[in-house]
Design an enzyme around this catalytic site. Structure first.
Site, PDB file in Angstrom:
ATOM      1  CG  ASP A  57     -10.831 -52.294  49.970  1.00  0.00           C
ATOM      2  OD1 ASP A  57      -9.711 -52.675  50.380  1.00  0.00           O
ATOM      3  OD2 ASP A  57     -11.768 -51.976  50.722  1.00  0.00           O
ATOM      4  CE  LYS A  59      -9.485 -53.274  53.999  1.00  0.00           C
ATOM      5  NZ  LYS A  59     -10.709 -53.396  53.185  1.00  0.00           N
ATOM      6  CG  ASP A  62       0.928 -63.218  49.186  1.00  0.00           C
ATOM      7  OD1 ASP A  62       2.013 -63.748  49.522  1.00  0.00           O
ATOM      8  OD2 ASP A  62      -0.087 -63.876  48.914  1.00  0.00           O
TER       9      ASP A  62
HETATM   10  P1  XMP Z   1     -19.964 -49.940  54.529  1.00  0.00           P
HETATM   11  O1  XMP Z   1     -21.063 -50.770  53.930  1.00  0.00           O
HETATM   12  O2  XMP Z   1     -19.674 -50.298  55.963  1.00  0.00           O
HETATM   13  O3  XMP Z   1     -18.681 -50.349  53.657  1.00  0.00           O
HETATM   14  O4  XMP Z   1     -20.156 -48.473  54.335  1.00  0.00           O
HETATM   15  C1  XMP Z   1     -17.382 -49.962  54.002  1.00  0.00           C
HETATM   16  C2  XMP Z   1     -16.393 -50.436  52.997  1.00  0.00           C
HETATM   17  O5  XMP Z   1     -15.104 -50.086  53.443  1.00  0.00           O
HETATM   18  C3  XMP Z   1     -14.380 -51.243  53.835  1.00  0.00           C
HETATM   19  N1  XMP Z   1     -13.952 -50.991  55.210  1.00  0.00           N
HETATM   20  C4  XMP Z   1     -12.715 -50.839  55.618  1.00  0.00           C
HETATM   21  N2  XMP Z   1     -11.588 -50.881  54.948  1.00  0.00           N
HETATM   22  N3  XMP Z   1     -10.415 -50.348  56.919  1.00  0.00           N
HETATM   23  C5  XMP Z   1     -10.443 -50.666  55.621  1.00  0.00           C
HETATM   24  O6  XMP Z   1      -9.367 -50.739  55.021  1.00  0.00           O
HETATM   25  C6  XMP Z   1     -11.503 -50.287  57.651  1.00  0.00           C
HETATM   26  O7  XMP Z   1     -11.434 -50.003  58.820  1.00  0.00           O
HETATM   27  C7  XMP Z   1     -12.710 -50.548  56.962  1.00  0.00           C
HETATM   28  N4  XMP Z   1     -13.967 -50.552  57.381  1.00  0.00           N
HETATM   29  C8  XMP Z   1     -14.708 -50.814  56.261  1.00  0.00           C
HETATM   30  C9  XMP Z   1     -15.294 -52.414  53.775  1.00  0.00           C
HETATM   31  O8  XMP Z   1     -14.628 -53.565  53.336  1.00  0.00           O
HETATM   32  C10 XMP Z   1     -16.336 -51.940  52.789  1.00  0.00           C
HETATM   33  O9  XMP Z   1     -15.919 -52.176  51.445  1.00  0.00           O
END
Ligand code: XMP
Length: 211
Positions: A57, A59, A62
């Protein structure tokens, strides 16, 4: 159907949690905290120890050349999927997809997402339907948005939803709304008994999804 978001820094802790919960999850998602804390090779180690697919992940957001340079190294250590931002445009996203499987962000769950990212969801869905990534990221905290995205997204593209547990999203609601995978981090790795926490979520959602 459950993806573990393994957002810890320490290598030993990460490997232990992943091994403890591997019976109840489908994939492990590695984000910057673990890569910064333990080095990129943690991807290979997690894959070897669990036998599961690994999502990086990053994201990525670039220019195509830099996205490509980063992605190459990350796929080389064993990542099965890389998460990329859509807002940088098709050329940057395709630069990664030319090397390996990708997952595109089409909407995010935090309040700030309402400022710039979420107003563009329709365009990101359109781009995803054209590019055909493995999946897209949609907010597990908003089942109505999962449903909206599912109705517009080509059927073969998976929906992965973070925000389950710690951010308030409910696993079963997300799945019923159309999520193929739920992404769970703190609700598992910060639990006193990660294996038991993962088992409970698994029992809640099993039978509902294809993932
Ligand atoms: P938690 O601890 O909140 O972790 O269960 C969530 C994981 O997912 C990622 N995350 C997101 N990634 N869009 C994303 O692309 C989102 O809306 C989003 N919300 C959470 C976060 O970085 C973590 O790894």
């Amino acid at each position: 159907m459950i993806i573990l978001a393994l957002d810890v820094y320490e290598r030993d802790r990460a490997l232990k949690i992943a091994e403890d919960v591997k019976d109840y999850i489908s994939m492990v998602k590695v984000n910057w905290p673990l890569i910064i804390g333990s080095g990129l090779d943690i991807i290979r180690e997690l894959k070897e120890r669990t036998g599961l697919k690994i999502i990086a992940d990053l994201k990525l957001a670039d220019i195509p050349n830099t996205n490509r340079l980063i992605a190459k190294k990350v796929y080389e250590v064993g990542a099965d999927y890389i998460i990329v931002h859509s807002f940088v445009g098709k050329d940057s996203v395709l630069a990664v997809k030319e090397i390996g499987e990708i997952i595109m962000v089409v909407e995010m769950s935090h309040p700030g997402a309402l400022e710039f990212i979420n107003p563009l969801t329709d365009k990101f869905i359109e781009m995803a339907n054209e590019i055909k990534p493995f999946g897209v990221i949609a907010p597990g905290t908003r089942p109505e948005r999962i449903k909206y995205i599912r109705e517009r997204l080509n059927g073969e593209i998976k929906i992965l939803t973070p925000g389950i547990g710690a951010q308030g999203g409910k696993a079963l609601e997300a799945i019923k709304a159309g999520a193929d995978y739920i992404i769970v981090g703190r609700a598992i790795y910060s639990s006193e008994n990660p294996r038991e926490a993962a088992r409970r979520i698994y029992e809640e959602v099993k039978g509902w999804s294809s993932g």
